[in-house]
Design a protein around this motif. Structure first.
Motif, mmCIF file in Angstrom:
data_model
loop_
_atom_site.group_PDB
_atom_site.id
_atom_site.type_symbol
_atom_site.label_atom_id
_atom_site.label_comp_id
_atom_site.label_asym_id
_atom_site.label_seq_id
_atom_site.Cartn_x
_atom_site.Cartn_y
_atom_site.Cartn_z
ATOM 1 N N ASP A 58 29.959 36.885 104.177
ATOM 2 C CA ASP A 58 29.271 38.167 104.307
ATOM 3 C C ASP A 58 28.014 37.988 105.151
ATOM 4 N N GLY A 75 35.133 39.177 98.241
ATOM 5 C CA GLY A 75 34.271 39.922 97.345
ATOM 6 C C GLY A 75 33.100 39.075 96.893
ATOM 7 N N SER A 81 31.647 44.300 96.003
ATOM 8 C CA SER A 81 32.158 44.179 97.362
ATOM 9 C C SER A 81 31.243 43.330 98.244
ATOM 10 N N HIS A 83 29.391 43.935 101.394
ATOM 11 C CA HIS A 83 29.013 45.146 102.124
ATOM 12 C C HIS A 83 28.801 44.901 103.615
ATOM 13 N N ARG A 84 28.411 43.690 104.004
ATOM 14 C CA ARG A 84 28.310 43.410 105.439
ATOM 15 C C ARG A 84 29.710 43.342 106.056
ATOM 16 N N MET A 85 30.671 42.801 105.333
ATOM 17 C CA MET A 85 32.040 42.793 105.816
ATOM 18 C C MET A 85 32.570 44.223 105.916
ATOM 19 N N ARG A 86 32.309 45.024 104.902
ATOM 20 C CA ARG A 86 32.784 46.412 104.910
ATOM 21 C C ARG A 86 32.172 47.198 106.067
ATOM 22 N N ASP A 87 30.898 46.965 106.345
ATOM 23 C CA ASP A 87 30.229 47.661 107.441
ATOM 24 C C ASP A 87 30.845 47.266 108.783
ATOM 25 N N LEU A 89 33.918 46.204 109.277
ATOM 26 C CA LEU A 89 35.266 46.759 109.357
ATOM 27 C C LEU A 89 35.251 48.266 109.608
ATOM 28 N N ALA A 90 34.383 48.958 108.919
ATOM 29 C CA ALA A 90 34.385 50.424 108.993
ATOM 30 C C ALA A 90 33.626 50.956 110.194
ATOM 31 N N ASP A 248 23.918 41.749 96.362
ATOM 32 C CA ASP A 248 24.535 43.065 96.399
ATOM 33 C C ASP A 248 23.569 44.096 96.946
ATOM 34 N N ARG A 252 23.793 45.835 100.894
ATOM 35 C CA ARG A 252 24.124 47.259 100.981
ATOM 36 C C ARG A 252 23.331 47.996 102.057
#
Length: 270
Positions: A58, A75, A81, A83-87, A89-90, A248, A252
């Protein structure tokens, strides 16, 4: 082989832009110090490989080191989650991120095939999932003896594997013990290998169940006390659960993460 080098020099010599990099360690002996040095040296375009990318990846993804992630679970263990990975990807921040997803068994078998000099591994797996439809490194093979249709996964051979261990001797032989995951296989599968260690000792004391990496399997050894923190190193220090919870909140928020990143880059490697 197995030269003892300061961590900044070892990373500079062994990790190159565009490399496929595996940082392995399952809940234990996760090579955070080496990953942080990769961030400081601003490596780019890396394919990051790890069975369980948690905080360590992350952080590298958020720092813009990665363009691709190959993994089997992602995770913040026990928290939530990444959140750096999610950002990434999204929203493609700070860089777009491609992913290749496998099962744990698939990833482990890929390392074993790579370490064994084989082009692929065979296993019973992936049945009932759509991963084979989306993953070019998953296929099927028919057993020549029984006719059974089995899953096949391409061998995994990182450009460089990085692991953390408890000890190395002055000749560059490494010993790690406790939960050892796939570190041995990941090192043997790689073109180059960097091992950070808690300490360099005159002689390795045999321990039941320990994994030994002979110096000829390792490109460099770097002393890095507490180099696995906030994960743990058996017989040296415990897992810092508070740090996982704190991450976390940091991860975020982009601004808060950027402040964390500036602080990391201003530090010197141990």
């Amino acid at each position: 082989m197995g030269s003892i080098l300061p961590l900044p020099r070892a990373v500079a010599e062994l990790v190159r832009d565009g490399d496929t990099v595996a940082c392995e360690g399952f809940t234990h002996l996760i090579p955070f110090a080496a990953a942080h040095e990769i961030i400081r040296q601003r490596r780019r375009g890396l394919t990051l490989v790890r069975m369980t990318p948690d905080l360590v990846y992350d952080q590298m993804i958020g720092a813009g080191c990665a363009s691709r992630l190959v993994f089997s679970w992602g995770g913040n263990p026990g928290v939530g989650s990444l959140h750096r990975m999610r950002d990434a990807l999204a929203h493609g921040w700070p860089e777009p991120l491609e992913i290749e997803e496998h099962s744990h068994a698939g990833m482990a078998n890929r390392y074993v095939a790579g370490a064994s000099g084989l082009p692929f591994a065979v296993l019973r797996g992936y049945a009932g999932t759509d991963l084979p439809e989306h993953t070019p490194t998953i296929s099927t093979v028919t057993c020549p003896f029984t006719g059974e249709r089995l899953a096949a996964v391409a061998a995994l051979n990182p450009d460089v594997t990085i692991v953390h261990a408890q000890q190395a001797d002055r000749a560059g032989n490494v010993q790690l013990w406790g939960i050892t995951g796939v570190q041995k296989e990941a090192v043997l599968a790689a073109e180059r290998a960097l091992v950070t260690v808690e300490e360099v000792v005159e002689e390795l004391e045999p321990r039941p169940g320990a994994v030994i990496l002979p110096s000829w399997t390792v490109s460099a050894v770097s002393p890095a006390p507490r180099g696995a923190a906030p994960s743990y190193a058996l017989d040296y220090y415990d897992r810092d659960n508070a740090a996982y919870r704190e991450w976390d909140a940091i991860s975020r928020d982009r601004d808060r993460f950027c402040r964390w990143l500036d602080g990391l880059r201003s530090e010197e490697a141990a």
